[in-house]
Enzyme design. Sequence first.
Site, PDB file in Angstrom:
ATOM      1  N   HIS A 166      -1.977  -5.375   1.543  1.00  0.00           N
ATOM      2  CA  HIS A 166      -3.263  -6.299   1.406  1.00  0.00           C
ATOM      3  C   HIS A 166      -2.711  -7.902   0.801  1.00  0.00           C
ATOM      4  O   HIS A 166      -1.912  -8.071   0.010  1.00  0.00           O
ATOM      5  CB  HIS A 166      -3.434  -5.478   0.069  1.00  0.00           C
ATOM      6  CG  HIS A 166      -5.065  -6.469  -0.243  1.00  0.00           C
ATOM      7  ND1 HIS A 166      -5.804  -6.243  -0.003  1.00  0.00           N
ATOM      8  CD2 HIS A 166      -5.321  -6.942  -1.481  1.00  0.00           C
ATOM      9  CE1 HIS A 166      -7.290  -7.214  -0.454  1.00  0.00           C
ATOM     10  NE2 HIS A 166      -5.950  -7.339  -1.223  1.00  0.00           N
ATOM     11  N   ARG A 211       2.785  -6.051   9.292  1.00  0.00           N
ATOM     12  CA  ARG A 211       1.648  -5.728  10.069  1.00  0.00           C
ATOM     13  C   ARG A 211       2.096  -5.170  11.334  1.00  0.00           C
ATOM     14  O   ARG A 211       2.518  -3.686  11.580  1.00  0.00           O
ATOM     15  CB  ARG A 211       0.364  -5.368   9.922  1.00  0.00           C
ATOM     16  CG  ARG A 211       0.467  -5.428   8.556  1.00  0.00           C
ATOM     17  CD  ARG A 211      -1.700  -6.933   8.559  1.00  0.00           C
ATOM     18  NE  ARG A 211      -2.404  -6.037   7.086  1.00  0.00           N
ATOM     19  CZ  ARG A 211      -3.248  -6.557   6.781  1.00  0.00           C
ATOM     20  NH1 ARG A 211      -4.223  -7.791   7.049  1.00  0.00           N
ATOM     21  NH2 ARG A 211      -3.898  -6.163   5.544  1.00  0.00           N
ATOM     22  N   ARG A 259      -1.606 -14.629   4.133  1.00  0.00           N
ATOM     23  CA  ARG A 259      -2.104 -14.056   5.110  1.00  0.00           C
ATOM     24  C   ARG A 259      -1.419 -13.992   6.382  1.00  0.00           C
ATOM     25  O   ARG A 259      -0.757 -13.015   7.613  1.00  0.00           O
ATOM     26  CB  ARG A 259      -3.464 -14.273   5.398  1.00  0.00           C
ATOM     27  CG  ARG A 259      -4.699 -13.953   4.328  1.00  0.00           C
ATOM     28  CD  ARG A 259      -4.850 -13.191   3.574  1.00  0.00           C
ATOM     29  NE  ARG A 259      -5.660 -12.166   5.113  1.00  0.00           N
ATOM     30  CZ  ARG A 259      -6.385 -11.703   5.662  1.00  0.00           C
ATOM     31  NH1 ARG A 259      -6.333 -10.668   3.979  1.00  0.00           N
ATOM     32  NH2 ARG A 259      -7.463 -11.110   6.734  1.00  0.00           N
ATOM     33  N   TYR A 281     -12.230  -2.419  -4.004  1.00  0.00           N
ATOM     34  CA  TYR A 281     -12.513  -2.253  -2.417  1.00  0.00           C
ATOM     35  C   TYR A 281     -14.669  -2.347  -2.663  1.00  0.00           C
ATOM     36  O   TYR A 281     -14.818  -2.168  -1.721  1.00  0.00           O
ATOM     37  CB  TYR A 281     -11.532  -0.780  -1.612  1.00  0.00           C
ATOM     38  CG  TYR A 281     -10.434  -2.020  -1.109  1.00  0.00           C
ATOM     39  CD1 TYR A 281     -10.443  -2.543  -0.081  1.00  0.00           C
ATOM     40  CD2 TYR A 281      -9.539  -0.570  -1.246  1.00  0.00           C
ATOM     41  CE1 TYR A 281      -9.641  -2.949  -0.073  1.00  0.00           C
ATOM     42  CE2 TYR A 281      -8.219  -0.614  -0.935  1.00  0.00           C
ATOM     43  CZ  TYR A 281      -8.544  -1.983   0.005  1.00  0.00           C
ATOM     44  OH  TYR A 281      -7.598  -2.762   0.476  1.00  0.00           O
ATOM     45  N   LYS A 314       0.766  -1.439   0.046  1.00  0.00           N
ATOM     46  CA  LYS A 314      -0.006   0.071  -0.221  1.00  0.00           C
ATOM     47  C   LYS A 314       0.730   1.572   0.059  1.00  0.00           C
ATOM     48  O   LYS A 314       2.549   1.236   0.396  1.00  0.00           O
ATOM     49  CB  LYS A 314      -0.697   0.145   1.413  1.00  0.00           C
ATOM     50  CG  LYS A 314      -1.773  -0.835   1.087  1.00  0.00           C
ATOM     51  CD  LYS A 314      -2.844  -1.110   2.279  1.00  0.00           C
ATOM     52  CE  LYS A 314      -3.791  -2.244   2.589  1.00  0.00           C
ATOM     53  NZ  LYS A 314      -4.712  -2.035   3.272  1.00  0.00           N
ATOM     54  N   ASN A 366      -1.537   0.069   7.155  1.00  0.00           N
ATOM     55  CA  ASN A 366      -1.516  -1.710   7.597  1.00  0.00           C
ATOM     56  C   ASN A 366      -0.451  -1.849   6.268  1.00  0.00           C
ATOM     57  O   ASN A 366      -0.192  -3.317   5.746  1.00  0.00           O
ATOM     58  CB  ASN A 366      -2.234  -2.025   8.047  1.00  0.00           C
ATOM     59  CG  ASN A 366      -3.723  -2.486   6.973  1.00  0.00           C
ATOM     60  OD1 ASN A 366      -3.059  -2.324   5.648  1.00  0.00           O
ATOM     61  ND2 ASN A 366      -4.528  -3.030   6.805  1.00  0.00           N
ATOM     62  N   PHE A 420     -16.047   3.153   7.260  1.00  0.00           N
ATOM     63  CA  PHE A 420     -13.680   3.805   6.688  1.00  0.00           C
ATOM     64  C   PHE A 420     -14.005   3.380   5.032  1.00  0.00           C
ATOM     65  O   PHE A 420     -12.818   3.688   4.670  1.00  0.00           O
ATOM     66  CB  PHE A 420     -13.271   2.657   7.294  1.00  0.00           C
ATOM     67  CG  PHE A 420     -13.318   1.548   7.267  1.00  0.00           C
ATOM     68  CD1 PHE A 420     -13.024   0.703   6.153  1.00  0.00           C
ATOM     69  CD2 PHE A 420     -13.752   0.322   8.008  1.00  0.00           C
ATOM     70  CE1 PHE A 420     -12.735  -0.005   5.355  1.00  0.00           C
ATOM     71  CE2 PHE A 420     -13.873  -0.395   7.794  1.00  0.00           C
ATOM     72  CZ  PHE A 420     -13.619  -1.281   7.015  1.00  0.00           C
ATOM     73  N   THR A 465      -5.858  -7.261  10.897  1.00  0.00           N
ATOM     74  CA  THR A 465      -6.101  -6.290  10.449  1.00  0.00           C
ATOM     75  C   THR A 465      -5.365  -5.459  10.513  1.00  0.00           C
ATOM     76  O   THR A 465      -4.705  -4.237  10.394  1.00  0.00           O
ATOM     77  CB  THR A 465      -7.362  -6.251   9.700  1.00  0.00           C
ATOM     78  OG1 THR A 465      -7.814  -7.366   8.928  1.00  0.00           O
ATOM     79  CG2 THR A 465      -7.682  -4.986   8.997  1.00  0.00           C
ATOM     80  N   GLU A 474      -9.294 -10.587  -7.915  1.00  0.00           N
ATOM     81  CA  GLU A 474      -7.992  -9.394  -7.646  1.00  0.00           C
ATOM     82  C   GLU A 474      -7.302  -9.034  -8.425  1.00  0.00           C
ATOM     83  O   GLU A 474      -6.572  -8.305  -9.251  1.00  0.00           O
ATOM     84  CB  GLU A 474      -8.349  -9.519  -5.557  1.00  0.00           C
ATOM     85  CG  GLU A 474      -9.167  -8.797  -5.366  1.00  0.00           C
ATOM     86  CD  GLU A 474      -8.398  -8.630  -4.032  1.00  0.00           C
ATOM     87  OE1 GLU A 474      -7.576  -9.484  -3.448  1.00  0.00           O
ATOM     88  OE2 GLU A 474      -9.756  -8.288  -2.658  1.00  0.00           O
TER      89      GLU A 474
HETATM   90  P1  GDP Z   1      -7.893  -6.884   5.253  1.00  0.00           P
HETATM   91  O1  GDP Z   1      -8.030  -8.219   4.722  1.00  0.00           O
HETATM   92  O2  GDP Z   1      -6.777  -7.957   6.684  1.00  0.00           O
HETATM   93  O3  GDP Z   1      -7.212  -6.109   4.822  1.00  0.00           O
HETATM   94  O4  GDP Z   1      -8.737  -6.548   6.298  1.00  0.00           O
HETATM   95  P2  GDP Z   1     -10.358  -5.936   5.829  1.00  0.00           P
HETATM   96  O5  GDP Z   1     -10.479  -6.739   4.020  1.00  0.00           O
HETATM   97  O6  GDP Z   1     -11.305  -6.179   6.830  1.00  0.00           O
HETATM   98  O7  GDP Z   1     -10.406  -4.432   5.643  1.00  0.00           O
HETATM   99  C1  GDP Z   1      -9.647  -3.614   4.155  1.00  0.00           C
HETATM  100  C2  GDP Z   1      -8.526  -2.542   4.349  1.00  0.00           C
HETATM  101  O8  GDP Z   1      -9.788  -2.068   5.236  1.00  0.00           O
HETATM  102  C3  GDP Z   1      -7.398  -3.314   5.299  1.00  0.00           C
HETATM  103  O9  GDP Z   1      -6.568  -3.403   5.256  1.00  0.00           O
HETATM  104  C4  GDP Z   1      -7.471  -1.556   5.971  1.00  0.00           C
HETATM  105  O10 GDP Z   1      -6.547  -0.718   5.633  1.00  0.00           O
HETATM  106  C5  GDP Z   1      -8.762  -0.842   6.266  1.00  0.00           C
HETATM  107  N1  GDP Z   1     -10.005  -0.562   7.197  1.00  0.00           N
HETATM  108  C6  GDP Z   1      -9.750  -1.933   7.942  1.00  0.00           C
HETATM  109  N2  GDP Z   1     -10.493  -1.779   9.218  1.00  0.00           N
HETATM  110  C7  GDP Z   1     -10.918  -0.460   9.307  1.00  0.00           C
HETATM  111  C8  GDP Z   1     -11.244   0.429  10.317  1.00  0.00           C
HETATM  112  O11 GDP Z   1     -12.033   0.310  11.578  1.00  0.00           O
HETATM  113  N3  GDP Z   1     -10.999   1.550  10.150  1.00  0.00           N
HETATM  114  C9  GDP Z   1     -10.240   2.034   8.904  1.00  0.00           C
HETATM  115  N4  GDP Z   1      -9.975   3.630   8.584  1.00  0.00           N
HETATM  116  N5  GDP Z   1      -9.956   1.552   8.231  1.00  0.00           N
HETATM  117  C10 GDP Z   1     -10.468  -0.113   8.241  1.00  0.00           C
END
Ligand code: GDP
Length: 138
Positions: free
Chosen positions: A115, A102, A85, A49, A9, A112, A57, A91, A126
Site C-alpha cells: 500500500h 505488484r 506509487r 480503509y 500487506k 497486491n 470489496f 492496483t 495514514e
Molecule cells: P491502491 O491505492 O492502488 O492500493 O488502490 P485503491 O485505493 O483503489 O484500493 C485499495 C485496495 O483495495 C487495493 O490496493 C486492493 O488491495 C483492494 N482493491 C482495489 N480494488 C479492488 C477490487 O476490485 N476487488 C478487491 N477484492 N479488492 C480491491
Amino acid sequence: MERTLSLIKPDGVAKNIIGEVIKRFETAGIKVVAMKKLHLSQKQAEGFYAVHKERPFFKSLTEFMTSGPIVAMVLEGEDVIAKNRKLMGATNFKNAEEGTIRRDYATDIEKNVVHGSDAPETAAFEIAYFFSMMEIVG
Ligand code: GDP
C-alpha cells in the site's frame, strides 16, 4: 522533502519479501524514517480503509488486511508519494508496468503486496494512523 506511508500487506510478509521491497525503496534513493511490524485488528483495518467503506470489496479487503502481520513504514524523499506509487505499480497487477513490485509479486487485485498513500492529505492521515511523531526519525 515529502513523506508517505508504505505498508507491506500480509501477502508480502508471508512471501518473505520485506527486504526485497525495502531494497527497491533504498535503490530509488528513498529513506525509511520509521518502521514497525504489526497485526491489525478488524476495527483498525476498517478505520484505515474508511474511505472505501461503501465499496463492494470493503469486507474482503479488511479481512485480508487482518489475515496476518504487516510492515508499516514512513518513507521520505523528494516527490516520494509519486515515486513510491510508481515503484508499486497499478492496483491491478495485470495492468502494472514491468519491474514494479505488484507486477513482480502480486497474485490478484486485492492481494497486491503493498500500500502507498496517494496524496499529501492521505499521507498525513495514514502516517499519523500508524506512527507518533517520536517514532519518526528523519
Ligand atoms: P491502491 O491505492 O492502488 O492500493 O488502490 P485503491 O485505493 O483503489 O484500493 C485499495 C485496495 O483495495 C487495493 O490496493 C486492493 O488491495 C483492494 N482493491 C482495489 N480494488 C479492488 C477490487 O476490485 N476487488 C478487491 N477484492 N479488492 C480491491
